[in-house]
Design a protein around this motif. Structure first.
Motif, PDB file in Angstrom:
ATOM      1  N   ASP A 247       0.812  -1.214   0.000  1.00  0.00           N
ATOM      2  CA  ASP A 247       0.000   0.000   0.000  1.00  0.00           C
ATOM      3  C   ASP A 247       0.846   1.264   0.000  1.00  0.00           C
ATOM      4  N   PHE A 248       2.133   1.139   0.294  1.00  0.00           N
ATOM      5  CA  PHE A 248       3.004   2.307   0.369  1.00  0.00           C
ATOM      6  C   PHE A 248       4.049   2.312  -0.748  1.00  0.00           C
ATOM      7  N   HIS A 249       3.815   1.533  -1.789  1.00  0.00           N
ATOM      8  CA  HIS A 249       4.734   1.526  -2.925  1.00  0.00           C
ATOM      9  C   HIS A 249       4.790   2.897  -3.582  1.00  0.00           C
ATOM     10  N   THR A 250       5.955   3.233  -4.108  1.00  0.00           N
ATOM     11  CA  THR A 250       6.096   4.435  -4.913  1.00  0.00           C
ATOM     12  C   THR A 250       5.886   4.075  -6.390  1.00  0.00           C
ATOM     13  N   LEU A 251       5.757   5.085  -7.221  1.00  0.00           N
ATOM     14  CA  LEU A 251       5.435   4.843  -8.627  1.00  0.00           C
ATOM     15  C   LEU A 251       6.503   4.027  -9.367  1.00  0.00           C
ATOM     16  N   PRO A 252       7.803   4.301  -9.235  1.00  0.00           N
ATOM     17  CA  PRO A 252       8.781   3.449  -9.929  1.00  0.00           C
ATOM     18  C   PRO A 252       8.656   1.983  -9.553  1.00  0.00           C
ATOM     19  N   LEU A 253       8.426   1.707  -8.275  1.00  0.00           N
ATOM     20  CA  LEU A 253       8.257   0.318  -7.834  1.00  0.00           C
ATOM     21  C   LEU A 253       6.933  -0.253  -8.312  1.00  0.00           C
ATOM     22  N   ALA A 254       5.884   0.550  -8.303  1.00  0.00           N
ATOM     23  CA  ALA A 254       4.564   0.087  -8.738  1.00  0.00           C
ATOM     24  C   ALA A 254       4.547  -0.214 -10.227  1.00  0.00           C
ATOM     25  N   LEU A 255       5.248   0.591 -11.014  1.00  0.00           N
ATOM     26  CA  LEU A 255       5.290   0.335 -12.455  1.00  0.00           C
ATOM     27  C   LEU A 255       5.988  -0.975 -12.768  1.00  0.00           C
ATOM     28  N   GLN A 256       7.002  -1.313 -11.981  1.00  0.00           N
ATOM     29  CA  GLN A 256       7.695  -2.586 -12.209  1.00  0.00           C
ATOM     30  C   GLN A 256       6.772  -3.765 -11.911  1.00  0.00           C
ATOM     31  N   THR A 257       5.988  -3.666 -10.831  1.00  0.00           N
ATOM     32  CA  THR A 257       5.056  -4.746 -10.501  1.00  0.00           C
ATOM     33  C   THR A 257       3.885  -4.804 -11.465  1.00  0.00           C
ATOM     34  N   LEU A 258       3.594  -3.695 -12.133  1.00  0.00           N
ATOM     35  CA  LEU A 258       2.485  -3.674 -13.092  1.00  0.00           C
ATOM     36  C   LEU A 258       2.738  -4.629 -14.255  1.00  0.00           C
ATOM     37  N   PHE A 259       4.006  -4.817 -14.641  1.00  0.00           N
ATOM     38  CA  PHE A 259       4.338  -5.687 -15.758  1.00  0.00           C
ATOM     39  C   PHE A 259       3.979  -7.143 -15.486  1.00  0.00           C
ATOM     40  N   SER A 260       3.954  -7.545 -14.218  1.00  0.00           N
ATOM     41  CA  SER A 260       3.693  -8.949 -13.883  1.00  0.00           C
ATOM     42  C   SER A 260       2.295  -9.170 -13.323  1.00  0.00           C
ATOM     43  N   SER A 261       1.423  -8.184 -13.416  1.00  0.00           N
ATOM     44  CA  SER A 261       0.068  -8.328 -12.898  1.00  0.00           C
ATOM     45  C   SER A 261      -0.900  -8.570 -14.038  1.00  0.00           C
ATOM     46  N   LYS A 262      -2.164  -8.816 -13.677  1.00  0.00           N
ATOM     47  CA  LYS A 262      -3.177  -9.043 -14.716  1.00  0.00           C
ATOM     48  C   LYS A 262      -3.523  -7.754 -15.446  1.00  0.00           C
ATOM     49  N   ASN A 263      -3.066  -6.601 -14.899  1.00  0.00           N
ATOM     50  CA  ASN A 263      -3.295  -5.317 -15.546  1.00  0.00           C
ATOM     51  C   ASN A 263      -2.197  -4.976 -16.546  1.00  0.00           C
ATOM     52  N   ALA A 264      -1.309  -5.924 -16.834  1.00  0.00           N
ATOM     53  CA  ALA A 264      -0.181  -5.665 -17.721  1.00  0.00           C
ATOM     54  C   ALA A 264      -0.648  -5.629 -19.172  1.00  0.00           C
ATOM     55  N   ILE A 265      -1.284  -4.542 -19.544  1.00  0.00           N
ATOM     56  CA  ILE A 265      -1.720  -4.292 -20.912  1.00  0.00           C
ATOM     57  C   ILE A 265      -0.928  -3.094 -21.417  1.00  0.00           C
ATOM     58  N   TRP A 266      -0.502  -3.157 -22.677  1.00  0.00           N
ATOM     59  CA  TRP A 266       0.469  -2.189 -23.168  1.00  0.00           C
ATOM     60  C   TRP A 266      -0.027  -0.759 -23.056  1.00  0.00           C
ATOM     61  N   ASP A 267      -1.262  -0.499 -23.423  1.00  0.00           N
ATOM     62  CA  ASP A 267      -1.721   0.886 -23.356  1.00  0.00           C
ATOM     63  C   ASP A 267      -1.785   1.375 -21.912  1.00  0.00           C
ATOM     64  N   ARG A 268      -2.149   0.481 -20.969  1.00  0.00           N
ATOM     65  CA  ARG A 268      -2.197   0.875 -19.559  1.00  0.00           C
ATOM     66  C   ARG A 268      -0.789   1.098 -19.002  1.00  0.00           C
ATOM     67  N   ILE A 269       0.158   0.233 -19.391  1.00  0.00           N
ATOM     68  CA  ILE A 269       1.540   0.401 -18.934  1.00  0.00           C
ATOM     69  C   ILE A 269       2.117   1.719 -19.443  1.00  0.00           C
ATOM     70  N   MET A 270       1.910   2.007 -20.719  1.00  0.00           N
ATOM     71  CA  MET A 270       2.443   3.237 -21.293  1.00  0.00           C
ATOM     72  C   MET A 270       1.747   4.472 -20.737  1.00  0.00           C
ATOM     73  N   ALA A 271       0.445   4.365 -20.476  1.00  0.00           N
ATOM     74  CA  ALA A 271      -0.275   5.493 -19.887  1.00  0.00           C
ATOM     75  C   ALA A 271       0.229   5.778 -18.478  1.00  0.00           C
ATOM     76  N   ALA A 272       0.482   4.715 -17.704  1.00  0.00           N
ATOM     77  CA  ALA A 272       1.031   4.899 -16.360  1.00  0.00           C
ATOM     78  C   ALA A 272       2.423   5.516 -16.416  1.00  0.00           C
ATOM     79  N   SER A 273       3.228   5.106 -17.384  1.00  0.00           N
ATOM     80  CA  SER A 273       4.560   5.686 -17.540  1.00  0.00           C
ATOM     81  C   SER A 273       4.480   7.162 -17.913  1.00  0.00           C
ATOM     82  N   MET A 274       3.537   7.494 -18.793  1.00  0.00           N
ATOM     83  CA  MET A 274       3.387   8.888 -19.200  1.00  0.00           C
ATOM     84  C   MET A 274       2.910   9.753 -18.039  1.00  0.00           C
ATOM     85  N   LEU A 275       1.974   9.254 -17.244  1.00  0.00           N
ATOM     86  CA  LEU A 275       1.493  10.013 -16.091  1.00  0.00           C
ATOM     87  C   LEU A 275       2.587  10.175 -15.043  1.00  0.00           C
ATOM     88  N   THR A 276       3.496   9.204 -14.966  1.00  0.00           N
ATOM     89  CA  THR A 276       4.618   9.320 -14.042  1.00  0.00           C
ATOM     90  C   THR A 276       5.617  10.374 -14.508  1.00  0.00           C
TER      91      THR A 276
END
Length: 302
Positions: A247-276
């Motif tokens: 619950d206290f992850h920061t964005l760089p750490l959260a983005l890394q875990t996003l790649f291995s989750s069920k939410n690992a969809i390219w447009d969502r990953i890139m959108a999260a990177s852009m918002l970061t």
């Protein structure tokens, strides 16, 4: 121009992919065939799409052998949104940690840089020359001993203790460059201005707040933004200290875990990177606006 295009191309590719539909991902063109903002809406919490049950699950629910309680439990399991990527929470975590780091680092560096640039004491030159020594030691070498220290003191066993450890590490990473930048800037301010303030009755400490800080406001803001960006982008120590506190992850750490989750969809990953990237771009733009010189020009007639 070639170097600039080479550096900007990855960011353009990230923006392009984040705006493409799934059927358009194979299109090599940087211009999406049709703009898709669903990934941004999902990450920012503006999308309220219902989760559809897979065809096999719907067929299984039609079986008369399944009771109503079992059917309700299955539906709840497959339609639950509890594990959706909480981008807003991670951004808030990163923003709070980065702002606290930037404020404390700038505050401490202001007085340290003033001492190095104005006061005469034993060891000043040695300290001034070695203040950047911390950057000669890689973070990988310090990661294990620092974590062992946090565990042995019991700080790593609690969330507040872990955040304090991480904050101290970020201060160590940002203070040297903050002291170096502010020290060089303070040396450009004529000491005659402080002497004039002291003649008017100000003490040395009050002269800092009356003369040095107002004249150094552009550089103070620049240093604060620079420290903010360093803490915002830090991944190595956050991945070690915050790994067990999701619950206290920061964005760089959260983005890394996003790649291995069920939410690992390219447009969502890139959108999260852009918002970061957006806060970093804003911070540099604002810092560039405040970087100026000549604030004391004409202040002393010689």
């Amino acid at each position: 121009m070639l170097l600039l295009l080479f550096c900007l191309f990855p960011f353009v590719q990230i923006l392009s992919t984040s705006l493409k539909h799934q059927a358009d991902w194979g299109n090599p063109s940087l211009i999406p065939a049709q703009l898709n903002f669903e990934a941004y809406k999902e990450l920012l919490g503006f999308s309220q799409q219902e989760v559809e049950l897979p065809e096999t699950i719907r067929m299984m629910l039609e079986s008369p052998a399944i009771s109503e309680e079992q059917r309700a439990a299955i539906i709840k399991k497959f339609t639950s949104t509890s594990d959706i990527f909480p981008f807003g929470r991670y951004m808030l975590n990163t923003f709070v940690i980065s702002m606290v780091t930037a404020f404390l680092s700038t505050l401490i560096a202001t007085f340290a840089a003033y001492a190095l640039s104005r006061l005469k004491f034993r060891g000043r030159n040695a300290f001034s020359n070695t203040v950047m020594f911390v950057y000669m030691v890689g973070g990988v070498l310090l990661m294990v001993p620092l974590y062992q220290m946090a565990v042995s003191t019991g700080l790593a066993s609690t969330v507040p203790g872990t955040l304090i450890c991480l904050l101290l590490i970020y201060l160590v990473q940002t203070l040297p460059v903050a002291i170096y930048m502010l020290g060089n800037y303070f040396r450009t301010i004529p000491f005659s201005l402080e002497e004039a303030a002291m003649i008017d009755g100000y003490s040395r400490t009050s002269a800092i707040f009356a003369v040095i800080i107002p004249l150094s406001r552009p550089m103070l803001l620049t240093v604060m933004f620079y420290c903010f960006v360093i803490a915002w982008n830090e991944y190595l120590f956050a991945s070690v200290f915050l790994k067990q506190y999701q619950d206290f992850h920061t964005l760089p750490l959260a983005l890394q875990t996003l790649f291995s989750s069920k939410n690992a969809i390219w447009d969502r990953i890139m959108a999260a990177s852009m918002l970061t990237l957006i806060p970093v771009v804003i911070a540099f733009s604002v810092a560039n606006r405040f970087i100026s010189s000549g604030g004391t020009a004409g202040g002393v007639k010689e």
